[in-house]
Write an enzyme that holds these catalytic residues in place. Structure first.
Site, PDB file in Angstrom:
ATOM      1  N   ARG A  14      45.791  38.340  42.022  1.00  0.00           N
ATOM      2  CA  ARG A  14      46.471  40.291  42.538  1.00  0.00           C
ATOM      3  C   ARG A  14      47.408  40.110  40.726  1.00  0.00           C
ATOM      4  O   ARG A  14      48.601  39.324  40.230  1.00  0.00           O
ATOM      5  CB  ARG A  14      47.123  39.806  43.772  1.00  0.00           C
ATOM      6  N   THR A  53      34.654  47.611  41.960  1.00  0.00           N
ATOM      7  CA  THR A  53      34.685  46.696  42.433  1.00  0.00           C
ATOM      8  C   THR A  53      33.613  45.685  42.860  1.00  0.00           C
ATOM      9  O   THR A  53      32.335  45.388  42.648  1.00  0.00           O
ATOM     10  CB  THR A  53      35.468  46.533  43.746  1.00  0.00           C
ATOM     11  N   THR A  64      38.542  43.231  41.192  1.00  0.00           N
ATOM     12  CA  THR A  64      38.184  44.486  40.327  1.00  0.00           C
ATOM     13  C   THR A  64      38.321  44.431  39.604  1.00  0.00           C
ATOM     14  O   THR A  64      40.057  44.026  39.000  1.00  0.00           O
ATOM     15  CB  THR A  64      39.359  44.939  42.147  1.00  0.00           C
ATOM     16  N   ASN A 114      39.521  47.962  39.447  1.00  0.00           N
ATOM     17  CA  ASN A 114      39.239  49.096  40.649  1.00  0.00           C
ATOM     18  C   ASN A 114      38.744  50.109  40.391  1.00  0.00           C
ATOM     19  O   ASN A 114      37.123  49.838  40.977  1.00  0.00           O
ATOM     20  CB  ASN A 114      41.141  49.847  40.373  1.00  0.00           C
ATOM     21  N   ASP A 145      46.911  51.480  43.512  1.00  0.00           N
ATOM     22  CA  ASP A 145      47.414  50.858  44.484  1.00  0.00           C
ATOM     23  C   ASP A 145      48.618  51.315  45.120  1.00  0.00           C
ATOM     24  O   ASP A 145      48.976  50.783  46.334  1.00  0.00           O
ATOM     25  CB  ASP A 145      46.338  50.093  45.052  1.00  0.00           C
ATOM     26  N   SER A 179      46.121  45.845  48.557  1.00  0.00           N
ATOM     27  CA  SER A 179      45.158  45.755  48.439  1.00  0.00           C
ATOM     28  C   SER A 179      43.728  46.419  49.690  1.00  0.00           C
ATOM     29  O   SER A 179      44.697  45.687  50.759  1.00  0.00           O
ATOM     30  CB  SER A 179      44.529  44.249  47.610  1.00  0.00           C
ATOM     31  N   SER A 180      42.917  46.043  49.981  1.00  0.00           N
ATOM     32  CA  SER A 180      41.612  46.330  50.531  1.00  0.00           C
ATOM     33  C   SER A 180      41.370  45.181  50.373  1.00  0.00           C
ATOM     34  O   SER A 180      40.085  45.388  51.663  1.00  0.00           O
ATOM     35  CB  SER A 180      41.792  47.668  50.579  1.00  0.00           C
ATOM     36  N   GLY A 236      34.452  48.637  47.642  1.00  0.00           N
ATOM     37  CA  GLY A 236      34.320  49.989  48.632  1.00  0.00           C
ATOM     38  C   GLY A 236      35.786  50.477  48.742  1.00  0.00           C
ATOM     39  O   GLY A 236      35.754  50.967  49.725  1.00  0.00           O
ATOM     40  N   GLY A 237      36.686  49.756  48.059  1.00  0.00           N
ATOM     41  CA  GLY A 237      38.396  50.662  48.693  1.00  0.00           C
ATOM     42  C   GLY A 237      38.349  50.242  50.205  1.00  0.00           C
ATOM     43  O   GLY A 237      38.246  50.054  50.509  1.00  0.00           O
TER      44      GLY A 237
HETATM   45  O1  DON Z   1      42.196  46.310  46.194  1.00  0.00           O
HETATM   46  C1  DON Z   1      41.933  46.824  46.214  1.00  0.00           C
HETATM   47  O2  DON Z   1      41.719  47.720  47.252  1.00  0.00           O
HETATM   48  C2  DON Z   1      41.352  48.365  45.058  1.00  0.00           C
HETATM   49  N1  DON Z   1      41.647  48.497  44.141  1.00  0.00           N
HETATM   50  C3  DON Z   1      40.075  48.118  45.572  1.00  0.00           C
HETATM   51  C4  DON Z   1      38.644  48.776  45.137  1.00  0.00           C
HETATM   52  C5  DON Z   1      37.614  49.121  45.138  1.00  0.00           C
HETATM   53  O3  DON Z   1      37.112  48.113  46.045  1.00  0.00           O
HETATM   54  C6  DON Z   1      36.748  50.139  44.488  1.00  0.00           C
HETATM   55  N2  DON Z   1      35.181  50.086  44.788  1.00  0.00           N
HETATM   56  N3  DON Z   1      34.352  51.185  45.050  1.00  0.00           N
END
Ligand code: DON
Length: 576
Positions: A113, A386, A404, A406, A428, A457-458, A477-478
């Site tokens: 990370r 991502t 990612t 982001n 984030d 993070s997710s 997918g955030g």
């Molecule tokens: O770490 C995270 O949770 C986010 N930065 C992930 C971003 C992401 O999945 C964007 N895609 N849709």
């Protein structure tokens, strides 16, 4: 695409039962040619890679054919994705790598990370009145954390791989040097970010060749990036984090208003962490741990669900309980989670089955619990940036990686002369406790900005291990990543095949905003009506959710399969 499946909960067998079942499985395996994980010699005998781009899948295959293992293949796929999916991840970003080594069962998460720069301050994205300055944590050099991906590539190659780093990075270097063909998804991202990206000459020269928006099939060449990758291949960790390349990166970022320093680079390390392990029925789920929230949230949700007899319930009732469990898992994410090296996180409590039992007891079967009635935070869609890939080799070594920048093309800027696109991962963090981030996620004090700290993070690379076999999965997918992995896990445990799991329609609840967002077709009219009658607000999203990449090894018949999300036109899953 397949509708949302109805899953059955796998039974929880304890003690003698478990032994009895294991013995039975062994006996059946011995007679049927199936393999069993209880026999030390079990191996899939085939390799598989599921990734979102054919050039990345092929990079992994090339390395496997050259005698590399799953870890070499993973480094090759990661680096290739950093080149051919420049909108989704990159050398200027980070990620989480979940590894399983077959020979001794060693399982570890490599935390790559990004970290907050040493000059970062808690309120750096707020104006004099204490209000967030729009887009400051998302656009431009100030939004970028210190990259972790290069360190992970070197670390995994050196500690777990068989081949020299230079051999493993060779396909990525080739694609950067010779170019790859532009395609719809990457052009979509360029349209989205065009104004910001055109402000930078270095970015424009790569992504708007001859000054115009590329068309599908146009060649995108990244010669500076090829040179950066060559330096990494030749000089390893220090080639990126110390010396001339680090100096160029830091100077470039500072010239654009960023705050990176050479000390930040010299201090950057990946961290090997124990993954979160969740017992659910007779399955074991191994998932990314903090500073990814994935393992803890999955643990809360699955521990809640483990106390219900989902089999005995109607479909709407099951979905209702899953949504209520999601709500509570995300509430705890918002309240408690952040970088465990900076904040005391009540991890043992949150992941304890008895904690979940308390949450379960407060779930009403007939009514949705409005999020603002849960003790928590008073207070927010995603697109396919991502990236994730899944790998298994013939010996059973496994890798699940989510990496990612982001948002689309990260911060939209590049350090000139390096080809490195900057991430915008600082978004984030909790820029202000209670204020939603770009994914409408709210976090609190535990995720406040501090120098050197890793943002929550997710991203949830995951292994599911059950008597059926092993699933290796994950997705971008955030905020929705965790619920997509949850639904994929439940579907695997329900016996679904790989194609069905990646195709099924998805839904999501993240505590705030208090609604069930879902893809078109996730619920039949009857189910939607039943859920609304319980008080759930349903919100159909105009967008697809995620880009799931799945590899499965089933013990029965010793079968390896792989599937790439049909939502992504360029996904490529192969079994070798
Ligand atoms: O770490 C995270 O949770 C986010 N930065 C992930 C971003 C992401 O999945 C964007 N895609 N849709």
């Amino acid at each position: 695409m397949a509708p949302t499946p109805v899953w059955r909960r796998t039974p929880r067998f304890g003690g003698a039962w478990r032994l009895g079942v294991a013995a039975l499985l062994f006996a059946v395996a011995a007679c049927s040619g199936a393999v069993s994980p209880d026999r030390g010699d079990a191996r899939p005998g085939q390799a598989a890679i599921a990734s979102p781009h054919p050039l990345a899948t092929r990079a992994g295959q090339e390395v496997l054919e050259a005698g590399g293992n799953a870890f070499d293949a993973a480094v090759a796929v990661s680096a290739a994705l950093a080149v051919v999916e420049p909108f989704g991840s990159g050398i200027g970003g980070g990620g989480f790598f979940l590894l399983h080594r077959a020979e001794d069962g060693h399982q570890v998460m490599v935390d790559a990370r990004e970290t907050a720069p040493g000059e970062a301050t808690r309120d750096m994205y707020l104006d004099d009145d204490g209000q967030p300055i729009p887009r400051l944590s998302q656009d431009g050099a100030l939004a970028a954390g210190i990259p972790g991906l290069p360190a992970a590539l070197v670390h995994i190659s050196e500690r777990y791989g068989r081949l020299p780093l230079a051999d493993v990075l060779a396909p990525a270097i080739r694609h950067a040097e010779d170019g790859f063909e532009a395609y719809e998804r990457m052009i979509l991202g360029l349209r989205f970010k065009e104004d910001l990206m055109r402000e930078s000459d270095a970015v424009s020269a790569v992504f708007f060749p001859e000054g115009r928006m590329p068309e599908p099939g146009d060649l995108i060449r990244q010669t500076d990036l090829a040179q950066t990758l060559r330096t990494l291949a030749r000089d390893g960790h220090d080639g990126f984090y110390r010396g001339p390349l680090a100096e160029t990166l830091v100077e470039g970022v500072r010239a654009k208003g960023g705050i990176w320093s050479l000390e930040d680079f010299a201090e950057y390390r990946v961290i090997e962490r124990a993954p979160d392990v969740i017992e659910y029925g007779d399955a074991r789920i191994v998932a990314a741990s903090l500073p990814s929230s994935g393992g803890v949230v999955l643990s809360i949700v699955l521990n809640i669900l483990d106390g219900f007899d989902l089999d005995a319930l109607s479909e709407p009732e099951r979905h209702h309980l899953v949504i209520e469990a999601m709500r509570r898992g995300y509430r705890d994410r918002a309240l408690y989670l952040g970088d465990p090296d900076f904040t005391d996180i009540p991890h043992a409590r949150l992941t304890h089955p008895l904690y979940a039992a308390g949450l379960r007891a407060a779930i009403r079967r007939d009514r949705a619990m409005p999020s603002d009635l849960l003790p928590g935070i008073a207070a927010g869609d995603e697109s396919p940036q991502t990236t994730h890939y899944s790998v298994i080799d013939a010996d059973g070594n496994r890798v699940a990686t989510t990496q990612t920048l982001n948002f689309w093309y990260g911060a939209g800027v590049m350090a000139p002369g390096t080809g490195v696109m900057l991430n915008n991962e600082m978004d984030d963090f909790s820029t202000k406790p209670g204020v939603p981030d770009g994914f409408d996620l709210v976090t609190a004090e535990a995720n406040a900005i501090a120098p050197g700290k890793r943002m929550l993070s997710s991203m949830t690379p995951t292994f599911v291990e059950s008597p059926r076999g092993v699933a290796i999965l994950g997705t971008p997918g955030g905020s929705r990543i965790i619920t997509m992995v949850l639904l994929g896990t439940l579907a695997f445990l329900d016996g679904r095949d790989a194609d069905e799991i990646v195709a099924m329609r998805r839904y999501h609840h993240q505590y705030l905003p208090d609604r069930v967002s879902h893809e078109r077709g996730a619920f039949s009219e009857e189910i939607a009506t039943a859920l609304e009658a319980k008080g759930h607000e349903l919100a159909e999203s105009g967008r697809d959710f995620g880009n799931l990449q799945l590899v499965m090894w089933e013990y029965n018949g010793n079968r390896v399969s792989a599937a790439s999300d049909p939502r992504n036109e360029s996904g490529d899953a192969q079994v070798y």
